[in-house]
Design an enzyme around this catalytic site. Structure first.
Site, PDB file in Angstrom:
ATOM      1  N   ASP A  87      23.051  81.291  24.854  1.00 10.03           N
ATOM      2  CA  ASP A  87      23.194  80.079  25.648  1.00 10.03           C
ATOM      3  C   ASP A  87      24.247  80.338  26.720  1.00 10.03           C
ATOM      4  O   ASP A  87      25.363  80.766  26.402  1.00 10.03           O
ATOM      5  CB  ASP A  87      23.633  78.934  24.721  1.00 10.03           C
ATOM      6  N   ASP A  89      26.136  78.358  29.769  1.00 10.92           N
ATOM      7  CA  ASP A  89      26.329  77.002  30.248  1.00 10.92           C
ATOM      8  C   ASP A  89      27.354  77.032  31.379  1.00 10.92           C
ATOM      9  O   ASP A  89      28.454  77.555  31.189  1.00 10.92           O
ATOM     10  CB  ASP A  89      26.860  76.159  29.072  1.00 10.92           C
ATOM     11  N   ASP A 102      27.803  81.553  25.038  1.00 11.94           N
ATOM     12  CA  ASP A 102      28.416  80.711  24.019  1.00 11.94           C
ATOM     13  C   ASP A 102      28.348  81.497  22.712  1.00 11.94           C
ATOM     14  O   ASP A 102      27.268  81.686  22.142  1.00 11.94           O
ATOM     15  CB  ASP A 102      27.648  79.386  23.906  1.00 11.94           C
TER      16      ASP A 102
END
Lengths: 413, 367
Positions: A99, A101, A315
């Site tokens: 992930d 972000d 992440d």
């Protein structure tokens, strides 16, 4: 509540319902659907409903039409009993997920476009405020995503892909836009499915450069100056981290980005002290790094900065969590009304979330009260800054602003 | 002394299929070992097990039977005997001894033989994703990422961390000795699995083998942990999570990294535990050697070598070595496990006092 008013929630829910009724076939179905756990956030409350199970694609799609979720997810894991409580599910394996972000990146634009809002008075506050001065309501955070944020996130995806393909040799890689501020990368090579938490953590550490020892890269920055003579310096042509560090050091010195990365005042001072040497390097280094001429304190900083510059900002919790749920591809994201679109690797470069992930019809207009927005471009149209005004906007723009708590459909007359 | 090349492969590596085949082809059943002509095999099997108990990893890998078949057959028989003794320590100790000898034998092979054998064991026998190839020195083999991670991610030494390896297109570069180290763990698992299978399969032993089991049992060391005396001095309820975790592993006979051993020993010394008691904890390890353990603990205590009394490593060192539990979340901002211990100890002592006081008061009140 997720939205500013109940009326906003009802409005967006109706738009989502219409979308799923017409477009449910566009929704992506993950491999081995009958071994996945599904979960969703309803419009009504801020609680995730988990442990759902669909043995066929049709049942999943019927569910989406009937329930109309604000967000919908599936497990990266495969289970024998996907709908059982966690300890009885019987884990069979999991895709390897990443992930990225924009929220976790240190983009400079964030300070400019993020703010807080009072849900009662619709007054705008800076990010440092907690409560409304007038009515004492708890303020809501508004996070905008600008082109810079999107580009920064993309940059990290490219870095990640380089690790995954060039170093780790993964073959089946799927990328999707998260529908809001980032990207998801899923590796589905069969042999990685059985990797446990510990092994996934090793992959995370590889990609983030955690626990790297500079002496293994040929950069013994801990030792005394005398000891450095026989080091096996990294070359740009070396494999893996060695070349990353070498290339990044060249880029940082020649491109002059060093000062942006270095944050500690003590280190900034060292950079200043050696500024003449650095300038000299940037002229001479286009062909080859002259490692031996770098003073140890400077080498230490360059090594650290190169590590920061080359690592991909994933992440770390998501990847090592073998029970994680990830957003179902090609569904609507309730924080934006955009689609969490699956993207071809070749399309990533030109992918523009405010164009390519727009799923709702642009030709319908809605009147909303906009609290505050920056200027932005959406679906090819330039929108000006709005400040506490009622405007008629295309449906997807209205849903975007309402979902981000920057606008409301209430109080428009 | 025998050297690697003069001994047949099936003798040096008795777990390989060709050794098993040779043993099976004679069609022995366990009952046949009551026959006096097979006594040398029984004797050698008993010797194998007792040598494991006595010498562990230090057993000389070249001290073997003159007769090839006796050597080959004594391995599966020793496995049966270990299974029937039914002692967890012995199981691990025997596996450890056998694999450490195999490791030494492999390292001693001529280079081309070594490469062939490594490929035979890793690729054909264990189906590991291993390739031999032209690589920049010192590397000789590549191992597939997934296989590498499964074997190496439990090691604490930073040299094994993926981030400190050369990884190209999903292949991790390794040296001979490193690959042999990885294979060793697979082998250990394999030997233990063999023992466990024998535990299930073998029900009744013939007389001669019953006697062999009895002899082995008599040779098992008496292992008594001075747990009580440790608890008298150091209070385990005040130990930080990292120390508790290592301790639990040690007393269950699991092996832990060198750093973890150092950390444990220096912690216990600093909480006032005696060298005797610390050595006794280590006696649960399958690779226990009382002389070495004592020497090392004394060294940490500052009685030997540099005469430095070692302090317990800091939390950041512990973190670097991957032994910190939940990143210190449970420890409340301490920088050294000793600080945690001293703080908790105060609470523990206080609650001891409370316990001592309150029951008394209550009794007074109710009477």
């Amino acid at each position: 509540m997720v939205f500013l008013t109940q009326k906003d929630a009802k409005f967006v829910e109706a738009v989502f319902r219409e979308y799923y009724n017409k477009n449910v076939d566009k929704v992506y179905t993950p491999e081995k659907i009958d071994e996945r756990e599904f979960g969703y956030f309803p419009f009504s409350e801020k609680i995730m409903v988990r442990h759902l199970y669909f043995d066929t694609e049709e049942k999943l799609k019927d569910f989406l039409k009937k329930v109309v979720p604000l967000h919908v997810y599936h497990s990266a894991a495969f289970y024998r009993y996907p709908s059982a409580p966690m300890e009885e599910k019987e884990w069979l394996g999991a895709d390897l997920i990443f992930d990225i972000d924009a929220d976790h990146l240190r983009t400079r634009c964030r300070r400019e476009h993020d703010f807080k809002i009072c849900p009662e008075c619709l007054d705008v506050y800076g990010r440092e405020y907690e409560r409304c001065i007038k009515c004492n309501s708890q303020l809501i955070e508004v996070e905008w995503v600008c082109e810079l944020c999107h580009e920064a996130a993309k940059e990290e995806v490219y870095k990640l892909l380089d690790f995954l393909e060039t170093d780790l040799g993964f073959q089946k890689i799927k990328i999707s836009f998260s529908g809001n501020r980032g990207y998801h990368v899923v590796v589905t090579d069969e042999n990685i499915r059985e990797l446990g938490q510990l092994e996934r953590k090793e992959i995370v550490d590889y990609i983030t450069g955690t626990g790297i020892l500079f002496e293994y890269l040929g950069l013994n920055i801990e030792s005394k100056k005398k000891m450095r003579i026989t080091r096996n310096w990294p070359e740009v042509t070396d494999p893996g981290w060695r070349s990353r560090i070498a290339k990044s050091i060249v880029k940082l010195v020649i491109g002059g980005e060093l000062e942006e990365i270095i944050e500690l005042p003590g280190e900034k001072k060292i950079i200043e002290k050696y500024s003449d040497i650095l300038r000299e390097f940037s002229e001479k280094w286009s062909e080859e790094i002259v490692w031996d001429s770098i003073p140890t304190p400077l080498l230490k900083i360059l090594g650290k900065a190169a590590l920061e510059y080359s690592s991909a900002k994933i992440d770390v919790v998501v990847t090592s969590d073998i029970h994680r749920l990830i957003r179902l591809g090609n569904t609507l994201n309730g924080k934006s009304g955009l689609i969490a679109k699956i993207i071809d690797i070749d399309e990533l470069e030109i992918f523009d979330p405010f164009y390519d992930a727009v799923a709702l019809p642009m030709d319908r207009e809605v009147k909303i009260r906009v609290v505050k927005t920056p200027r932005f471009k959406f679906s090819g149209i330039e929108f000006p800054e709005y400040r506490n005004e009622v405007v008629k906007l295309p449906l997807p723009v209205a849903v975007l602003l309402i979902s981000k708590n920057m606008a409301t459909i209430s109080n428009v007359s | 002394m025998a050297t690697a090349s003069s001994i047949p492969v099936k003798v040096k590596y008795p777990f390989l299929p060709e050794a098993r085949e040779e043993y099976r082809s004679r069609g022995f059943t366990l009952k046949d070992f009551d026959d006096p002509s097979l006594k040398p095999i029984v004797d050698r099997a008993v010797e194998r097990v007792i040598n494991a108990i006595k010498f562990g990893e230090n057993l000389d890998p070249w001290k073997i039977s003159e007769d090839d078949f006796t050597e080959i057959a004594s391995f599966p028989l020793a496995v049966v005997l270990v299974a029937k003794v039914g002692d967890n320590f012995l199981k691990k100790r025997f596996a450890l001894t056998e694999v450490s000898m195999i490791q030494k034998r492999l390292m001693n092979e001529r280079e081309e033989d070594r490469v062939k054998l490594i490929l035979e064991i890793a690729k054909n026998f264990f189906k590991m994703d291993v390739e031999y190839g032209e690589l920049p020195p010192p590397y000789t083999f590549t191992i597939g990422l997934v296989d590498y991670l499964k074997l190496a991610s439990k090691f604490n030494d930073p040299a094994w961390k993926l981030v400190n390896r050369i990884v190209v297109k999903g292949r991790v570069y390794v040296e001979d000795r490193e690959l042999i180290r990885l294979i060793r763990d697979k082998l250990e698992e394999h030997v233990i699995k063999n023992i466990e299978e024998a535990e299930k399969e073998v029900t009744v032993l013939p007389k001669t083998l019953e006697e062999a089991v009895r002899i082995i049992k008599n040779n098992l060391p008496e292992r008594k942990i001075e747990e009580e005396s440790i608890q008298m001095v150091s209070r385990p309820e005040a130990w930080p999570p990292c120390i508790k975790t290592i301790y639990a592993k040690l007393v269950s006979g699991e092996s832990v990294s060198h750093f973890a051993n150092f950390m444990m020993a220096s912690f216990l010394l600093n909480t006032g535990v005696s060298i005797e008691d610390i050595v006794s904890i280590y006696s649960q390890r399958s690779d226990f050697n009382v002389r070495i353990a004592r020497y090392q603990v004394e060294h940490i205590a500052g009685m030997r070598g540099s005469r430095t009394k070692y302090i317990t490593p800091s939390c950041s060192k512990i973190r670097t070595n991957g032994l910190c539990i939940e990143n210190g979340r449970l420890c409340g901002n301490v920088k050294n496990p000793m600080t945690y211990y001293k703080r908790r100890l105060r609470e523990v002592i206080k609650s001891d006092k409370d316990k001592d006081e309150f029951p008394g008061k209550r009794r007074e009140a109710s009477s």
